[in-house]
Design a protein around this motif. Structure first.
Motif, PDB file in Angstrom:
ATOM      1  N   LEU A  52      35.194  41.105  35.075  1.00 48.65           N
ATOM      2  CA  LEU A  52      36.060  42.218  34.686  1.00 48.65           C
ATOM      3  C   LEU A  52      35.476  42.988  33.507  1.00 48.65           C
ATOM      4  O   LEU A  52      35.583  44.215  33.441  1.00 48.65           O
ATOM      5  N   ILE A  53      34.808  42.299  32.611  1.00 49.58           N
ATOM      6  CA  ILE A  53      34.229  42.959  31.433  1.00 49.58           C
ATOM      7  C   ILE A  53      33.120  43.932  31.818  1.00 49.58           C
ATOM      8  O   ILE A  53      32.748  44.823  31.041  1.00 49.58           O
ATOM      9  N   GLU A  54      32.557  43.765  33.035  1.00 54.02           N
ATOM     10  CA  GLU A  54      31.464  44.630  33.486  1.00 54.02           C
ATOM     11  C   GLU A  54      31.970  45.905  34.161  1.00 54.02           C
ATOM     12  O   GLU A  54      31.156  46.750  34.553  1.00 54.02           O
ATOM     13  N   ALA A  59      42.092  40.855  28.225  1.00 55.87           N
ATOM     14  CA  ALA A  59      41.009  40.408  27.341  1.00 55.87           C
ATOM     15  C   ALA A  59      41.042  38.905  27.096  1.00 55.87           C
ATOM     16  O   ALA A  59      40.187  38.381  26.374  1.00 55.87           O
ATOM     17  N   SER A  60      41.984  38.201  27.703  1.00 57.97           N
ATOM     18  CA  SER A  60      42.114  36.766  27.450  1.00 57.97           C
ATOM     19  C   SER A  60      40.993  35.952  28.058  1.00 57.97           C
ATOM     20  O   SER A  60      40.745  34.820  27.661  1.00 57.97           O
ATOM     21  N   GLY A  61      40.328  36.517  29.066  1.00 59.38           N
ATOM     22  CA  GLY A  61      39.298  35.767  29.792  1.00 59.38           C
ATOM     23  C   GLY A  61      39.836  34.996  30.973  1.00 59.38           C
ATOM     24  O   GLY A  61      39.068  34.449  31.771  1.00 59.38           O
ATOM     25  N   ASP A  62      41.161  34.944  31.116  1.00 56.84           N
ATOM     26  CA  ASP A  62      41.757  34.183  32.223  1.00 56.84           C
ATOM     27  C   ASP A  62      41.597  34.889  33.569  1.00 56.84           C
ATOM     28  O   ASP A  62      41.805  34.271  34.611  1.00 56.84           O
ATOM     29  N   PHE A  63      41.269  36.189  33.520  1.00 58.46           N
ATOM     30  CA  PHE A  63      41.174  36.959  34.761  1.00 58.46           C
ATOM     31  C   PHE A  63      39.793  37.587  34.912  1.00 58.46           C
ATOM     32  O   PHE A  63      39.659  38.703  35.400  1.00 58.46           O
ATOM     33  N   ALA A  64      38.763  36.850  34.503  1.00 57.05           N
ATOM     34  CA  ALA A  64      37.398  37.385  34.523  1.00 57.05           C
ATOM     35  C   ALA A  64      36.952  37.765  35.924  1.00 57.05           C
ATOM     36  O   ALA A  64      36.167  38.696  36.106  1.00 57.05           O
ATOM     37  N   ASP A  65      37.456  37.051  36.941  1.00 63.93           N
ATOM     38  CA  ASP A  65      37.080  37.316  38.338  1.00 63.93           C
ATOM     39  C   ASP A  65      38.151  38.102  39.075  1.00 63.93           C
ATOM     40  O   ASP A  65      38.243  38.031  40.300  1.00 63.93           O
ATOM     41  N   ARG A  66      38.937  38.863  38.352  1.00 60.86           N
ATOM     42  CA  ARG A  66      40.124  39.494  38.927  1.00 60.86           C
ATOM     43  C   ARG A  66      39.805  40.351  40.147  1.00 60.86           C
ATOM     44  O   ARG A  66      40.552  40.362  41.116  1.00 60.86           O
ATOM     45  N   PHE A  67      38.703  41.074  40.135  1.00 59.53           N
ATOM     46  CA  PHE A  67      38.329  41.910  41.285  1.00 59.53           C
ATOM     47  C   PHE A  67      37.003  41.385  41.824  1.00 59.53           C
ATOM     48  O   PHE A  67      35.939  41.811  41.405  1.00 59.53           O
ATOM     49  N   ARG A  68      37.115  40.434  42.745  1.00 58.23           N
ATOM     50  CA  ARG A  68      35.946  39.688  43.209  1.00 58.23           C
ATOM     51  C   ARG A  68      35.615  40.040  44.658  1.00 58.23           C
ATOM     52  O   ARG A  68      36.434  39.863  45.562  1.00 58.23           O
ATOM     53  N   THR A  69      34.409  40.519  44.852  1.00 54.27           N
ATOM     54  CA  THR A  69      33.910  40.807  46.193  1.00 54.27           C
ATOM     55  C   THR A  69      33.245  39.565  46.774  1.00 54.27           C
ATOM     56  O   THR A  69      32.514  38.853  46.075  1.00 54.27           O
ATOM     57  N   ALA A 107      31.656  32.367  51.435  1.00 52.48           N
ATOM     58  CA  ALA A 107      32.733  32.920  50.615  1.00 52.48           C
ATOM     59  C   ALA A 107      33.151  31.922  49.546  1.00 52.48           C
ATOM     60  O   ALA A 107      32.874  30.720  49.640  1.00 52.48           O
ATOM     61  N   THR A 108      33.821  32.424  48.519  1.00 49.47           N
ATOM     62  CA  THR A 108      34.504  31.520  47.607  1.00 49.47           C
ATOM     63  C   THR A 108      35.715  30.930  48.335  1.00 49.47           C
ATOM     64  O   THR A 108      36.067  31.354  49.436  1.00 49.47           O
ATOM     65  N   ASP A 160      47.845  39.173  46.685  1.00 50.59           N
ATOM     66  CA  ASP A 160      47.074  40.414  46.666  1.00 50.59           C
ATOM     67  C   ASP A 160      45.670  40.085  47.153  1.00 50.59           C
ATOM     68  O   ASP A 160      45.320  38.923  47.342  1.00 50.59           O
ATOM     69  N   GLY A 161      44.863  41.111  47.365  1.00 49.66           N
ATOM     70  CA  GLY A 161      43.515  40.892  47.878  1.00 49.66           C
ATOM     71  C   GLY A 161      42.438  41.007  46.825  1.00 49.66           C
ATOM     72  O   GLY A 161      41.248  41.077  47.155  1.00 49.66           O
ATOM     73  N   HIS A 162      42.820  40.996  45.546  1.00 45.96           N
ATOM     74  CA  HIS A 162      41.855  41.294  44.488  1.00 45.96           C
ATOM     75  C   HIS A 162      40.693  40.305  44.422  1.00 45.96           C
ATOM     76  O   HIS A 162      39.603  40.656  43.987  1.00 45.96           O
ATOM     77  N   TYR A 163      40.920  39.061  44.811  1.00 47.57           N
ATOM     78  CA  TYR A 163      39.864  38.050  44.766  1.00 47.57           C
ATOM     79  C   TYR A 163      39.097  37.974  46.088  1.00 47.57           C
ATOM     80  O   TYR A 163      38.186  37.158  46.216  1.00 47.57           O
ATOM     81  N   PHE A 164      39.487  38.804  47.047  1.00 41.82           N
ATOM     82  CA  PHE A 164      38.913  38.712  48.391  1.00 41.82           C
ATOM     83  C   PHE A 164      38.588  40.115  48.905  1.00 41.82           C
ATOM     84  O   PHE A 164      39.108  40.564  49.919  1.00 41.82           O
TER      85      PHE A 164
END
Length: 497
Positions: free
Chosen positions: A391-393, A406-416, A423-424, A433-437
């Motif tokens: 997410l920081i990128e 900014a907590s770091g808990d959602f670093a992979d929030r939008f993961r392709t 796949a993961t 939601d589909g944000h991790y997929f």
């Protein structure tokens, strides 16, 4: 012809373990048949009953394909095939294991199965994992009054053990999350308690790992030896699960194991290997949706990305090409037959059904315009650099306006999901939601469909999930991959002779 074994499936979900075992049991040399499935979820029950009904035929009934191929509702099976439907309803029982009276209701069925099959039964299933999973434990830490010892979910495995005591099957397979290995309760690790209880249940069991050789001296395998990596066994997904195999002590005497029960496949299977043949679909808009509105929203996002100095050149170029493209996919219909041209042969045979002329449950979600931009950026980044961005990128204008971002808990929030790798782990979160997929193709700019998630979980293409789309996703995410279950089933049945 070998003796037939009856399968009892607990905490069955939509039937991933059961599908693998029943499919392996069609082999005349290793016959197995589901006698009873137990599940609590309303929609999973519907899925299980439909599958149990279909399995009662040598070939699925033509009315099933006529409805699916035409996009019509399924007929009333109780009217067309009353005997087969009655059998399916009897086979699939709805109940909350651990609730008052449920065990007593099942006890007669367990006794009857043991007596009818002369002890030739196999118990399978995975107790709910929320108390053991890393995500669940993280959530629990945030609860001020949370006491692990008071969380009954830690002890649901004891219902599995209780039924194991009553049934005394020839073998059992219990599945759970990797977090079970490190979860602690009552001042110690839960996993050693689980192994002790399983080992001492019924007439006693020898516990065997599936992915590594068992100790030659007959001692218990190390905890990590019970961890199996699905991607090492032909599943297009990095799914790491604890799977414990138990063989009844009288059958385990003199049993010699020369190596892993589930040998690894020579090559890992990628996301693109199993979903690359499916029809390209555009996402929808959460608000009023039509193609022109969607295309305008996507081009606005692509233009902003292409114009930003915060964005790497490789992504800006792709976004610029998308902002002027006219070949964006328009179709959202599932009535289209997939052509698995590049899929590995063993999986093509696994997924395929020649009578099926439609791709089932392959329809996209709607997304807000801002998420179209985030999905585009994430997919383009993954294509350019081989891994999904943290997410920081993301550039500032694409950052979600969350207080805790900014907590770091959602670093992979939008993961392709990278196209050229497994796949993961597909989880039940995909129902929210589909944000991790996110789909690897930036031009589609969307999350995965139910069918794509089902392919990553290795459900056959003719497997229909009941209920609204959110519930379909939930079932898929909670399942054991049937292709892995099939391999385990063959190994178990081979040990039983």
């Amino acid at each position: 012809m070998s003796e037939e074994f009856a399968i009892i499936d607990l905490f069955a979900g939509p039937g991933g373990l059961g599908e693998g075992f029943s499919r392996a049991g069609r082999d005349p040399a290793s016959r197995m048949k589901i006698r009873l499935s137990v599940e609590m979820d309303d929609y999973a029950i519907q899925t299980l009953r439909l599958r149990a009904f279909l399995r009662s035929f040598e070939d699925f009934p033509r009315e099933y394909y006529e409805a699916l191929n035409a996009g019509d509702p399924l007929p009333e099976w109780a009217d067309l095939y009353p005997n087969q439907w009655k059998h399916a309803v009897s086979e699939v029982r709805q109940g909350v294991l651990g609730a008052e009276g449920v065990f007593e209701e099942l006890a007669c069925e367990l006794d009857r199965a043991r007596e009818t099959y002369n002890g030739n039964t196999i118990l399978i299933g995975g107790p709910p994992c929320q108390a053991y999973s890393l995500a669940g434990r993280s959530r629990n830490k945030g609860k001020a009054d949370y006491v692990p010892e008071d969380d009954e979910r830690h002890y649901l495995y004891r219902e599995y053990v209780r039924i194991l005591d009553r049934l005394r099957p020839a073998a059992f397979v219990m599945e759970n999350v990797k977090g079970m290995l490190s979860s602690k309760v009552d001042g110690g690790g839960i996993f050693s308690k689980v192994l002790d209880d399983l080992e001492n249940a019924g007439d006693g069991y020898r516990l065997l790992p599936l992915a590594r050789p068992a100790p030659a001296d007959g001692s218990r395998a190390a905890a990590q030896d019970f961890l199996i990596r699905a991607e090492d066994h032909g599943v297009p997904q990095a799914r790491h699960r604890v799977i414990i195999l138990g063989i009844r002590s009288d059958l385990a005497e003199g049993l010699v194991l020369n190596g892993p029960l589930v040998p690894p496949h020579p090559a890992q299977i990628s996301v693109n290997d199993v979903i690359g043949d499916l029809l390209r679909l555009r996402s929808g808009l959460s608000s009023k949706d039509d193609f022109e509105a969607w295309q305008a929203a996507l081009r606005d996002q692509a233009t902003a990305i292409a114009a930003s100095d915060e964005v790497p050149d490789e992504i800006r170029e792709l976004a610029l090409s998308l902002s002027t493209a006219n070949d964006i996919p328009r179709l959202r219909s599932s009535q289209w037959k997939a052509e698995a041209t590049s899929m590995p042969e063993h999986l093509r045979a696994w997924f395929a059904d020649s009578r099926l002329e439609a791709t089932l449950q392959h329809e996209t979600r709607g997304h807000i315009p801002q998420d179209l931009g985030r999905y585009l950026y994430s997919a383009a980044f993954t294509r350019a650099f081989g891994s999904s961005p943290k997410l920081i990128e993301f550039p500032e204008f694409l950052q979600p306006q969350h207080k805790n971002r900014a907590s770091g808990d959602f670093a992979d929030r939008f993961r392709t999901q990278a196209a050229n790798r497994p796949a993961t782990t597909v989880t039940s979160h995909i129902s929210k939601d589909g944000h991790y997929f996110i789909h690897p193709d930036p031009y589609q700019c969307r999350s995965l469909t139910v069918r794509e998630a089902a392919r990553l979980q290795t459900f056959p293409d003719n497997y229909l999930f009941s209920g609204p789309r959110t519930k379909q996703y939930h079932q898929v995410g909670n399942a054991v991959p049937p292709f892995l279950a099939w391999q385990i089933a063959k190994a178990v049945r081979g040990l039983l002779g």
